[in-house]
Design a protein around this motif. Structure first.
Motif: not given
Lengths: 363, 363
Positions: A274-275, A280, A290, A301, A303-305, A308-309, B137
């Motif tokens: 993830g980020s 980010a 991303f 890609v 969205k990033l948490y 998690h991607a 997600r």
């Protein structure tokens, strides 16, 4: 690679070597010195390769990076950030006693403080005045008014002496296409050269005329009037450089290895990077999402948490849980900063991201 | 504070204590257990305070965080990320031999691999099935179809046993106003409860009904049908939580100290804290820019570079070079991850961000 715990930062040393050699060749062909920026990698091993390839000096964003470069016997160091706090000033002056040091600044206050600190310590340093070529960050407007300010100031500093003019063409990252990148490179050069020429017309010698950034170093059609370039990102490149049309995916040396941990619906898979592993940053609208998944150009890609991607795209449904992939980050400099170790692609070696943070970390 | 080298991460322990006490009280008043998320702080000192305040267990995003929590004698740990790689699975199983362990997952593959690994190691663990309450997600859709999948699977796992249903209401961060946050909290609760009720109708006991996130924990009007909450960010809060209307600036415990290094034009000043100190996250359009400057509400953190923040606003021209400010980051969890040390506001103490990265770092 298939057994490596993920997420993990992976570097391809052969691509790094190729990128270093290509930029060294480019600087020679343009007739300018190369002062590569350490902030991208913060790594002694990569810095050593840049010095071996003929770097005249190195650029840094933090004093911590400058201390790493001094330890690696860099012939000269440019701290490309105004040393506007007592702690940064005193550490910069300590470095000036060890190595040929230059400091970038854009105010009389910082120039006079640097000059006084150098005199008190019995050391010498040089300062570059920064002009703003269109970025809207540090630096005063290029041209006559700045030249007059700098000319007045240059006569008053004697321990830290005026050495030249610099600009940072970071507005290249806002370009809409490769023509926009080329325009930014021209603006960067013109800002430096016009201000330096105005200063010389006032009788002030301007030995250093410095321009920066990886996209503008690639896109400059000629370097007449410049003496040096300060690209950083070029050792790795990233999805942003590909999006800007500066390089191709094959020129990207840094990736983050990740594992598919979930496939909750067709058309969506989840990676464990993830980020906190990729960063980010959204540097340009010309690069989607991303990051770019190696060997899976159809995946986005989306969205990033933090850990998690989310990959989206029609092909996503074909990646089983447990699949290993590698993601080219949007911003290699940010990704490298998030990891302690860069593992060599396909090998057993590794490099340390040694100069993370702003002070040596004691644990 | 005025002499602290910048950038530096600053924590106010009294605000952390107040936030921890407030959320503990809230969980008690809602009649649910609190399983605070370690990913926000990765810090043994803060975890100890959360455990003292009565946390029933802790949630983690990485096995490294789980290992920190086990070392701190957390009574139970939820790894809220599918252990879908051999390395993560083996480290999770090793932890299951030390502490009561739960694992979140959303696939038969991962459940069966966990079950087999626990049986091979002679340990027991529990698994929670994740449903997607609107985030997009991890997690399968809530309701009957998922309940039937989980009911079938639950009869086949015996070393890692089914314990309940969880959801993550992260779509609260996409809310347009506080009503949107409340709606996300309801959707999160409804997704968990409807799926759990469907499972119980199939004869499967669902002792754990778990919801998460700081905004939804604050915005939940009642917790009927839930057994626990898993907020993380609440120990610090940040500019995003303020933007969402969850808390006020006074509830924000984490800031980044920065110095004005340049004031190239009226209306623009430059700080020495960029994306490598603050994080580049844009979590909500309801919070302007990349952070909030304490005591300077008119200033906007308009743009971040790696080691520069650009402040804009009419008041910007009044801040002299050398001025110290503190910036509340957009995303406290990301900012904490960028620093090794949190310095105590106004004091001489500090806490270590111990569980950065994914594996213990050897230096």
């Amino acid at each position: 690679m298939d057994s490596m715990p993920t997420p993990a930062l992976i570097v391809d040393p052969s691509t790094v070597d190729r990128n270093i050699a290509a930029m060294a060749t480019r600087a020679r062909s343009l007739g300018v010195e190369l002062w590569p920026h350490v902030k991208t990698h913060k790594c002694a091993d990569i810095l050593a390769r840049q010095l071996e390839a003929g770097a005249a000096g190195v650029s840094v964003a933090t004093v911590r990076e400058a201390e790493l470069a001094a330890d690696q016997h860099a012939p000269a160091i440019l701290i490309a950030h105004p040393p506007a706090s007592p702690e940064r000033l005193s550490r910069a002056v300590a470095l000036a006693g060890r190595v040929r040091l230059r400091v970038a600044l854009d105010s009389e206050e910082v120039a006079r403080a640097l000059d006084e600190a150098c005199r008190d310590a019995g050391v010498i340093a040089e300062w570059l005045w920064e002009v703003d070529c269109g970025v809207g960050r540090t630096g005063t407007p290029p041209g006559a008014a700045t030249a007059e300010r700098v000319a007045r100031l240059a006569t008053h500093t004697t321990a830290a002496t005026f050495a030249g003019i610099m600009a940072f063409g970071g507005h290249a990252y806002g370009a809409r296409d490769t023509d926009g990148v080329r325009a930014a490179a021209r603006e960067e050069r013109d800002a430096v050269v016009s201000t330096a020429d105005a200063l010389e017309a006032l009788g002030v010698a301007v030995p250093v005329r410095s321009a920066g950034s990886t996209p503008t170093a690639h896109a400059l059609d000629h370097a007449t009037g410049l003496t040096e370039l300060r690209p950083g990102n070029y050792v790795f490149h990233d999805a942003t450089q590909v999006g800007l049309g500066v390089v191709t995916i094959d020129d990207c040396a840094l990736t983050v290895a990740a594992t598919v941990v979930s496939r909750p619906t067709d058309g969506r898979v989840i990676l464990d990077a993830g980020s906190k592993a990729l960063g980010a940053d959204r540097m340009t609208e010309l690069a989607p999402g991303f990051g770019t998944v190696v060997d899976h150009p159809e995946l986005i890609v989306a969205k990033l948490y933090e850990e998690h991607a989310i990959l989206s795209g029609a092909e996503a449904g074909t990646l089983p849980i447990g699949t290993r992939v590698r993601v080219i980050p949007n911003h290699a400099c940010a990704a490298a900063n998030l990891h302690r170790t860069m593992h060599h692609l396909g090998g057993s070696g590794e490099w340390t991201v040694a100069a993370r943070g702003w002070r040596p970390e004691l644990r």
